[in-house]
Design a protein around this motif. Structure first.
Motif, PDB file in Angstrom:
ATOM      1  N   LEU A 235       0.979  -1.180   0.054  1.00  0.00           N
ATOM      2  CA  LEU A 235      -0.046   0.017  -0.097  1.00  0.00           C
ATOM      3  C   LEU A 235       0.874   1.384  -0.021  1.00  0.00           C
ATOM      4  O   LEU A 235       0.646   2.285  -0.771  1.00  0.00           O
ATOM      5  N   VAL A 236       2.095   1.212   0.811  1.00  0.00           N
ATOM      6  CA  VAL A 236       2.728   2.525   0.911  1.00  0.00           C
ATOM      7  C   VAL A 236       3.413   2.640  -0.213  1.00  0.00           C
ATOM      8  O   VAL A 236       3.480   3.920  -0.901  1.00  0.00           O
ATOM      9  N   VAL A 237       3.931   1.723  -1.188  1.00  0.00           N
ATOM     10  CA  VAL A 237       4.469   1.857  -2.491  1.00  0.00           C
ATOM     11  C   VAL A 237       3.439   2.382  -3.466  1.00  0.00           C
ATOM     12  O   VAL A 237       3.833   3.352  -4.250  1.00  0.00           O
ATOM     13  N   ALA A 238       2.379   1.726  -3.347  1.00  0.00           N
ATOM     14  CA  ALA A 238       1.168   2.007  -4.472  1.00  0.00           C
ATOM     15  C   ALA A 238       0.738   3.719  -4.220  1.00  0.00           C
ATOM     16  O   ALA A 238       0.594   4.178  -5.173  1.00  0.00           O
ATOM     17  N   GLU A 239       0.923   4.108  -2.646  1.00  0.00           N
ATOM     18  CA  GLU A 239       0.261   5.439  -2.603  1.00  0.00           C
ATOM     19  C   GLU A 239       1.545   6.599  -2.698  1.00  0.00           C
ATOM     20  O   GLU A 239       1.721   7.814  -2.411  1.00  0.00           O
ATOM     21  N   LEU A 240       2.745   5.870  -3.336  1.00  0.00           N
ATOM     22  CA  LEU A 240       3.891   7.101  -3.694  1.00  0.00           C
ATOM     23  C   LEU A 240       3.333   7.774  -4.862  1.00  0.00           C
ATOM     24  O   LEU A 240       4.179   8.745  -5.225  1.00  0.00           O
ATOM     25  N   VAL A 241       2.450   7.426  -5.691  1.00  0.00           N
ATOM     26  CA  VAL A 241       2.114   7.769  -7.000  1.00  0.00           C
ATOM     27  C   VAL A 241       1.235   8.791  -6.790  1.00  0.00           C
ATOM     28  O   VAL A 241      -0.083   8.582  -6.723  1.00  0.00           O
ATOM     29  N   ALA A 242       1.485  10.146  -6.749  1.00  0.00           N
ATOM     30  CA  ALA A 242       0.894  11.141  -6.620  1.00  0.00           C
ATOM     31  C   ALA A 242      -0.511  10.988  -5.731  1.00  0.00           C
ATOM     32  O   ALA A 242      -1.769  11.384  -6.396  1.00  0.00           O
ATOM     33  N   ALA A 243      -0.394  10.575  -4.758  1.00  0.00           N
ATOM     34  CA  ALA A 243      -1.435  10.267  -3.835  1.00  0.00           C
ATOM     35  C   ALA A 243      -1.864  11.588  -2.936  1.00  0.00           C
ATOM     36  O   ALA A 243      -0.966  12.320  -2.332  1.00  0.00           O
ATOM     37  N   ASN A 244      -3.036  11.851  -2.467  1.00  0.00           N
ATOM     38  CA  ASN A 244      -3.271  12.857  -1.724  1.00  0.00           C
ATOM     39  C   ASN A 244      -4.234  12.464  -0.490  1.00  0.00           C
ATOM     40  O   ASN A 244      -4.573  13.315   0.327  1.00  0.00           O
ATOM     41  N   GLU A 245      -4.455  11.320  -0.575  1.00  0.00           N
ATOM     42  CA  GLU A 245      -5.073  10.613   0.626  1.00  0.00           C
ATOM     43  C   GLU A 245      -4.630   8.980   0.922  1.00  0.00           C
ATOM     44  O   GLU A 245      -4.352   8.551  -0.189  1.00  0.00           O
ATOM     45  N   GLY A 246      -5.004   8.431   1.911  1.00  0.00           N
ATOM     46  CA  GLY A 246      -4.822   7.112   2.152  1.00  0.00           C
ATOM     47  C   GLY A 246      -3.711   6.896   3.223  1.00  0.00           C
ATOM     48  O   GLY A 246      -2.918   7.785   3.878  1.00  0.00           O
ATOM     49  N   LEU A 247      -3.802   5.612   3.912  1.00  0.00           N
ATOM     50  CA  LEU A 247      -2.968   5.471   5.179  1.00  0.00           C
ATOM     51  C   LEU A 247      -1.469   5.329   4.539  1.00  0.00           C
ATOM     52  O   LEU A 247      -0.685   6.108   5.348  1.00  0.00           O
ATOM     53  N   GLY A 248      -0.964   4.911   3.577  1.00  0.00           N
ATOM     54  CA  GLY A 248       0.298   4.922   3.139  1.00  0.00           C
ATOM     55  C   GLY A 248       0.758   6.323   2.872  1.00  0.00           C
ATOM     56  O   GLY A 248       2.021   6.654   3.368  1.00  0.00           O
ATOM     57  N   TYR A 249      -0.054   7.174   2.137  1.00  0.00           N
ATOM     58  CA  TYR A 249       0.351   8.437   2.103  1.00  0.00           C
ATOM     59  C   TYR A 249       0.564   9.370   2.981  1.00  0.00           C
ATOM     60  O   TYR A 249       1.439  10.134   3.503  1.00  0.00           O
ATOM     61  N   ARG A 250      -0.413   9.048   4.227  1.00  0.00           N
ATOM     62  CA  ARG A 250      -0.216   9.762   5.602  1.00  0.00           C
ATOM     63  C   ARG A 250       1.033   9.667   6.102  1.00  0.00           C
ATOM     64  O   ARG A 250       2.042  10.206   6.895  1.00  0.00           O
ATOM     65  N   ILE A 251       1.401   8.016   6.238  1.00  0.00           N
ATOM     66  CA  ILE A 251       2.621   7.698   6.849  1.00  0.00           C
ATOM     67  C   ILE A 251       3.968   8.325   6.116  1.00  0.00           C
ATOM     68  O   ILE A 251       4.780   8.777   6.963  1.00  0.00           O
ATOM     69  N   LEU A 252       3.987   8.516   4.779  1.00  0.00           N
ATOM     70  CA  LEU A 252       4.788   9.033   4.066  1.00  0.00           C
ATOM     71  C   LEU A 252       4.989  10.608   4.466  1.00  0.00           C
ATOM     72  O   LEU A 252       5.989  11.063   4.734  1.00  0.00           O
ATOM     73  N   LYS A 253       3.907  11.085   4.556  1.00  0.00           N
ATOM     74  CA  LYS A 253       3.709  12.652   4.862  1.00  0.00           C
ATOM     75  C   LYS A 253       4.201  12.854   6.477  1.00  0.00           C
ATOM     76  O   LYS A 253       5.142  13.865   6.765  1.00  0.00           O
ATOM     77  N   PHE A 254       3.782  12.194   7.307  1.00  0.00           N
ATOM     78  CA  PHE A 254       4.249  12.123   8.743  1.00  0.00           C
ATOM     79  C   PHE A 254       5.780  12.149   8.879  1.00  0.00           C
ATOM     80  O   PHE A 254       6.484  12.425   9.609  1.00  0.00           O
ATOM     81  N   SER A 255       6.469  10.966   7.960  1.00  0.00           N
ATOM     82  CA  SER A 255       7.735  10.669   8.459  1.00  0.00           C
ATOM     83  C   SER A 255       8.750  11.887   7.678  1.00  0.00           C
ATOM     84  O   SER A 255       9.680  12.007   8.502  1.00  0.00           O
ATOM     85  N   ARG A 256       8.230  12.691   7.012  1.00  0.00           N
ATOM     86  CA  ARG A 256       8.892  14.055   6.545  1.00  0.00           C
ATOM     87  C   ARG A 256       9.158  15.132   7.652  1.00  0.00           C
ATOM     88  O   ARG A 256      10.049  15.737   7.749  1.00  0.00           O
ATOM     89  N   PHE A 257       8.043  15.104   8.441  1.00  0.00           N
ATOM     90  CA  PHE A 257       8.208  15.945   9.364  1.00  0.00           C
ATOM     91  C   PHE A 257       8.427  15.169  11.167  1.00  0.00           C
ATOM     92  O   PHE A 257       8.438  15.826  11.994  1.00  0.00           O
ATOM     93  N   LEU A 258       8.895  13.928  11.020  1.00  0.00           N
ATOM     94  CA  LEU A 258       9.168  13.282  12.195  1.00  0.00           C
ATOM     95  C   LEU A 258       8.255  13.159  13.270  1.00  0.00           C
ATOM     96  O   LEU A 258       8.449  13.263  14.410  1.00  0.00           O
ATOM     97  N   GLN A 259       6.995  13.271  12.491  1.00  0.00           N
ATOM     98  CA  GLN A 259       5.570  12.990  13.542  1.00  0.00           C
ATOM     99  C   GLN A 259       5.466  11.521  13.878  1.00  0.00           C
ATOM    100  O   GLN A 259       4.631  10.994  13.491  1.00  0.00           O
ATOM    101  N   THR A 260       6.444  10.684  14.577  1.00  0.00           N
ATOM    102  CA  THR A 260       6.264   9.467  14.985  1.00  0.00           C
ATOM    103  C   THR A 260       4.986   9.090  15.443  1.00  0.00           C
ATOM    104  O   THR A 260       4.610   8.046  15.240  1.00  0.00           O
TER     105      THR A 260
END
Length: 297
Positions: A235-260
């Motif tokens: 799922l995380v790999v799939a939501e690397l492709v221009a996603a604006n919502e989704g569980l995997g997309y949020r995890i990647l977004k939070f990781s950029r700001f270290l919101q563990t």
């Protein structure tokens, strides 16, 4: 005479001739038999199994609680359960997490169902015909070793940046595994059943539809359960492709700001979803194929 011979044979065999029963067990009262906790492939009481499963979660939680409060651990990387719980409470008052669950579930389910729709019939044919195996299986074995993230540029070129490339990445991650697993389940059907069917006048089509497919179906259902789990891991790999919502997309977004703490909330949520689906598959397997459960016990 036959009955006497059977009685003599039962007296010689361990457990009175019953498979899986230790010597002398048949002569003891049921209540007096001890549970063999480390017997190979033997069951333990259901209550004990549930207790062990719950204890493993409790021990993992206590270890997490202890580690997160140690001075040598950076709370940025290992947040405490209290912070994660607070983040979960804050999330639950927001509709964004519900939208993320819905969108990700639809993506994974679409990719998984598309994979099953193609892989199951083709896998049955590969398992039934050696010619089909020779044509399809080597290519499938080759492609399944290509990492799914490496397919992202190709998927974007072929399908754009909408929902289709996300679904197709999940499809690519599960299809080839499922294809080979279904074919293996068909090959496991004893060839004696095929020979008996030919003797009784069955055609090849009838053997496939009335012998091979029903005999392989419990194993195919287990393969679907495993592949559904794999679909969620992509799922995380799939939501690397221009996603604006989704569980995997949020995890990647939070990781950029270290919101563990927020990352932990979504990881736990993914685990709950996956475990729930796995339990549903297991329950359906027991209800649909009770004879297969008996054979495996």
């Amino acid at each position: 005479m036959a009955d006497a011979g059977a009685e003599e044979l039962a007296a010689v065999l361990p457990g009175g001739g019953q498979p899986g029963v230790e010597p002398g067990a048949a002569s003891r009262p049921v209540a007096a038999r001890k549970v063999r906790w480390f017997a190979l492939r033997r069951d333990i009481p259901q209550g004990a199994y549930v207790t062990l499963a719950a204890s493993s979660f409790l021990l993992a939680f206590l270890l997490w609680q202890w580690v997160s409060h140690q001075s040598f651990v950076n709370p940025v990387f290992v947040p405490s359960p209290e912070k994660v719980l607070q983040a979960a409470i804050d999330f639950w008052s927001d509709d964004a997490i519900r939208l993320d669950i819905q969108v990700s579930f639809l993506r994974v389910t679409a990719g998984f169902l598309l994979s099953a729709l193609i892989a199951i019939p083709l896998g049955v044919l590969i398992g039934a015909f050696k010619v089909g195996e020779g044509i399809v299986q080597p290519l499938a074995e080759f492609v399944r070793y290509i990492p799914v993230p490496a397919l992202i540029p190709l998927m974007m070129v072929l399908f754009g940046i909408g929902e289709m490339p996300k679904v197709m990445l999940i499809f690519a991650g599960t299809y080839f595994q499922m294809l080979l697993m279904v074919a293996d389940e068909v090959r496991k059907v004893p060839y004696d059943l095929v020979q008996v069917s030919y003797t009784m006048g069955a055609t090849r089509g009838e053997i496939i539809s009335r012998v091979l497919w029903p005999a392989a179906l419990p194993g195919v259902f287990d393969a679907l359960r495993l592949c559904n789990g794999w679909a969620w891991t992509y799922l995380v790999v799939a939501e690397l492709v221009a996603a604006n919502e989704g569980l995997g997309y949020r995890i990647l977004k939070f990781s950029r700001f270290l919101q563990t703490p927020k990352i932990f909330v979504y990881l736990i949520l993914l685990g709950i979803i996956g475990l729930t689906l796995d339990l549903i598959f297991r329950w359906l397997h027991r209800r649909l194929f009770p004879w297969a459960v008996t054979e495996r016990a």
